[in-house]
Design a protein around this motif. Structure first.
Motif, PDB file in Angstrom:
ATOM      1  N   SER A 292       0.615   3.789  -5.260  1.00 11.86           N
ATOM      2  CA  SER A 292      -0.299   3.715  -4.115  1.00 11.86           C
ATOM      3  C   SER A 292      -0.062   4.922  -3.210  1.00 11.86           C
ATOM      4  N   HIS A 293       0.040   4.725  -1.908  1.00  7.84           N
ATOM      5  CA  HIS A 293       0.086   5.846  -0.968  1.00  7.84           C
ATOM      6  C   HIS A 293       1.518   6.152  -0.527  1.00  7.84           C
ATOM      7  N   ALA A 294       1.738   7.416  -0.190  1.00  9.27           N
ATOM      8  CA  ALA A 294       3.066   7.824   0.269  1.00  9.27           C
ATOM      9  C   ALA A 294       3.394   7.117   1.576  1.00  9.27           C
ATOM     10  N   ALA A 295       4.653   6.713   1.723  1.00  6.03           N
ATOM     11  CA  ALA A 295       5.093   6.006   2.920  1.00  6.03           C
ATOM     12  C   ALA A 295       5.574   7.005   3.970  1.00  6.03           C
TER      13      ALA A 295
ATOM     14  N   GLY B  54      10.019   1.351   4.817  1.00  7.53           N
ATOM     15  CA  GLY B  54       9.275   0.113   4.590  1.00  7.53           C
ATOM     16  C   GLY B  54      10.051  -1.140   4.937  1.00  7.53           C
TER      17      GLY B  54
ATOM     18  N   ILE C 178      -3.520   4.135   4.270  1.00  5.45           N
ATOM     19  CA  ILE C 178      -2.654   2.956   4.171  1.00  5.45           C
ATOM     20  C   ILE C 178      -3.356   1.740   4.755  1.00  5.45           C
TER      21      ILE C 178
ATOM     22  N   ASN D 140       0.800  -1.225   0.000  1.00 11.62           N
ATOM     23  CA  ASN D 140       0.000   0.000   0.000  1.00 11.62           C
ATOM     24  C   ASN D 140       0.833   1.275   0.000  1.00 11.62           C
ATOM     25  N   THR D 141       2.133   1.155   0.026  1.00 11.30           N
ATOM     26  CA  THR D 141       2.987   2.340  -0.103  1.00 11.30           C
ATOM     27  C   THR D 141       3.951   2.177  -1.274  1.00 11.30           C
TER      28      THR D 141
ATOM     29  N   GLN E  13      -4.029  10.576   5.300  1.00 10.16           N
ATOM     30  CA  GLN E  13      -2.979   9.862   4.567  1.00 10.16           C
ATOM     31  C   GLN E  13      -2.533   8.614   5.318  1.00 10.16           C
TER      32      GLN E  13
END
Length: 469
Positions: free
Chosen positions: A273-276, A280, A333, A268-269, A329
């Motif tokens: 997709s979405h900013a982490a 990670g 996630i 999901n990052t 945000q």
């Protein structure tokens, strides 16, 4: 031969009788049935008709007629469930509560709301804003799920750790039995110890014992402060220690504690997709949220408690949301399933419950079982760790491997007394595994209750369990 013409003469006669009861606008047949979106994790709608009552009395009339005819009935709300509890087949008739969508009363003094079962969760929450109140049930399907469905499945969601399941937030219920009898138990008091709590028969029964038509809901004061953070950790025991630390430190204001493992976080990052917000490379992440009444004071408490947790080594890194945009945000996630559904194929979703102290060992065993059979299989864990609920996403095997995948997830629950369903229910999806979590005596008693309230087995037949003569 047209779709409509496959209905038997007796079925057509019953549908026309029902049309006379609810009016032309209350009956859908043919293409208007089959073309409807069937909801998550459910096959197409194949019922002969959808009947859309507007009142409890109309529901009673429908059930009385269907019971006399031995006509199977499936009750549908927002159809956002994951276990095919509202799945239909040819020959079924659907009762849809979509037109029973009135918020009948909001009582700010007693902090209750009386609603029809078809009210959408988000609609009620928006209506409560002007009263400074909230109905704190919060789940991903909030924009489509209906409150009657929330009750019939005993919905959970993100805030169970603070407010409890749907069962804990319903004061009264009106329901219609299979034979058309109306059981009106619209209690408005928190304390009412006068014999059997009949509403609990219908909450969590997935439409197999009666049709919930109206509810009295317990409301809470609307929080006016919100503090959110996402943290990461190398070890699972850090997540456990942190949960206890923030629950104690926030003084009853901890409202969410959501676990995300590395597999889900990375998907999901990742690209597109979405900013982490954090690196990670950690095995575990958690979203922590505290709801209160004074933003300045609560923010100071939030930072102090998390600061102490950092000193104690309960997490490795953290990001605290400094705005509502940053909060959204972070939550995206956790709540966005689009990317994992696309990447994990064939996609399987599970919802289990177990003691927090057994979670690390359980996660390891499920992963080992899955990888031993499908080394290239994908698996991710997330969920409401604060109340012992894990969701599991799996992409492994082929179209004939569902049972083998389920075995990897459900069998490790047996020796620890875990539940095959924390909040999604049983439906059709999980009934073959019910013995993992329920004894033969419990299943027998549930069957007896079903026979007592629905001797003709017309209400959502085949869901949760099969009744045998």
């Amino acid at each position: 031969m047209t779709e409509a013409s496959t209905i038997s003469n007796a079925g057509n006669e019953l549908i026309e009788t029902l049309r006379a009861l609810v009016g032309d606008g209350g009956v859908l047949t043919g293409e208007t049935v089959s073309s409807r979106y069937p909801g998550y994790f459910m096959d197409r709608i194949e019922a002969d008709a959808i009947i859309r009552p507007r009142t409890t009395e109309e529901v009673a009339g429908i059930l009385k007629l269907c019971n006399a005819a031995g006509q199977p009935v499936v009750v549908q709300g927002g159809m956002s469930g994951w276990v095919r509890a509202t799945q239909t087949k040819p020959g079924d008739i659907v009762i849809s509560l979509e037109r029973m969508a009135a918020i009948e009363a909001i009582d700010p003094v007693n902090r209750t709301a009386t609603v029809q079962a078809g009210v959408v969760l988000d609609t009620l929450e928006n209506a409560l804003a002007d009263h400074g109140l909230t109905f704190p049930l919060d789940l991903g399907g909030r924009g489509s799920c209906q409150l009657g469905g929330n009750a019939s499945t005993n919905a959970g969601g993100m805030r169970v750790i603070r407010y409890g399941m749907m069962r804990d937030q319903v004061l009264g219920v009106e329901a219609v039995l299979a034979d058309g009898r109306i059981i009106s138990s619209l209690n408005q008091m928190i304390k009412n110890n006068t014999g059997y709590d009949l509403k609990q028969l219908f909450i969590g029964s997935e439409g197999t014992l009666g049709v919930i038509t109206r509810l009295v809901l317990r409301l809470r004061e609307r929080p006016t402060s919100c503090n959110t953070a996402i943290v990461c950790a190398q070890r699972f025991d850090q997540m456990v220690s942190l949960l206890r630390h923030v629950d104690q430190g926030f003084g009853g204001m901890l409202s969410a504690y959501e676990l995300i493992d590395n597999s889900f976080f990375v998907v999901n990052t990742g690209n597109g997709s979405h900013a982490a917000p954090l690196p990670g490379d950690r095995p575990y992440y958690a979203i922590i949220e505290m709801l209160g009444s004074n933003q300045e004071r609560d923010a100071e408490m939030f930072e102090t408690v998390l600061g102490k947790a950092a000193e104690l080594g309960y997490f490795d890194d953290a990001v605290l949301a400094s705005s509502e945009a940053q909060r959204q945000q972070i939550w995206s996630i956790r709540e966005d399933l689009e990317h994992v559904v696309r990447e994990f194929q064939p996609f399987y979703a599970f919802d289990v419950s177990l003691p927090v102290g057994d979670m690390e060992r359980y996660i390891s065993e499920v992963t080992s079982r899955l990888k031993a059979r499908w080394p290239e299989g994908k698996i991710a864990f997330l969920g409401h760790m604060g109340d012992g609920n894990l969701h599991i996403a799996i992409g492994a095997g082929g179209p004939d491997d569902r049972h083998a995948v389920e075995e990897c997830v459900y069998e490790p629950l047996r020796p620890i007394g875990g539940s095959i369903s924390a909040e999604h229910g049983i439906g059709l999806e999980k009934k073959s595994w019910l013995d993992v979590s329920r004894t033969a005596e419990e299943c027998g008693l549930m069957s007896e209750i079903k026979r007592l309230l629905d001797p003709g087995n017309i209400l959502n037949p085949g869901k949760i369990m099969d009744l045998h003569p």
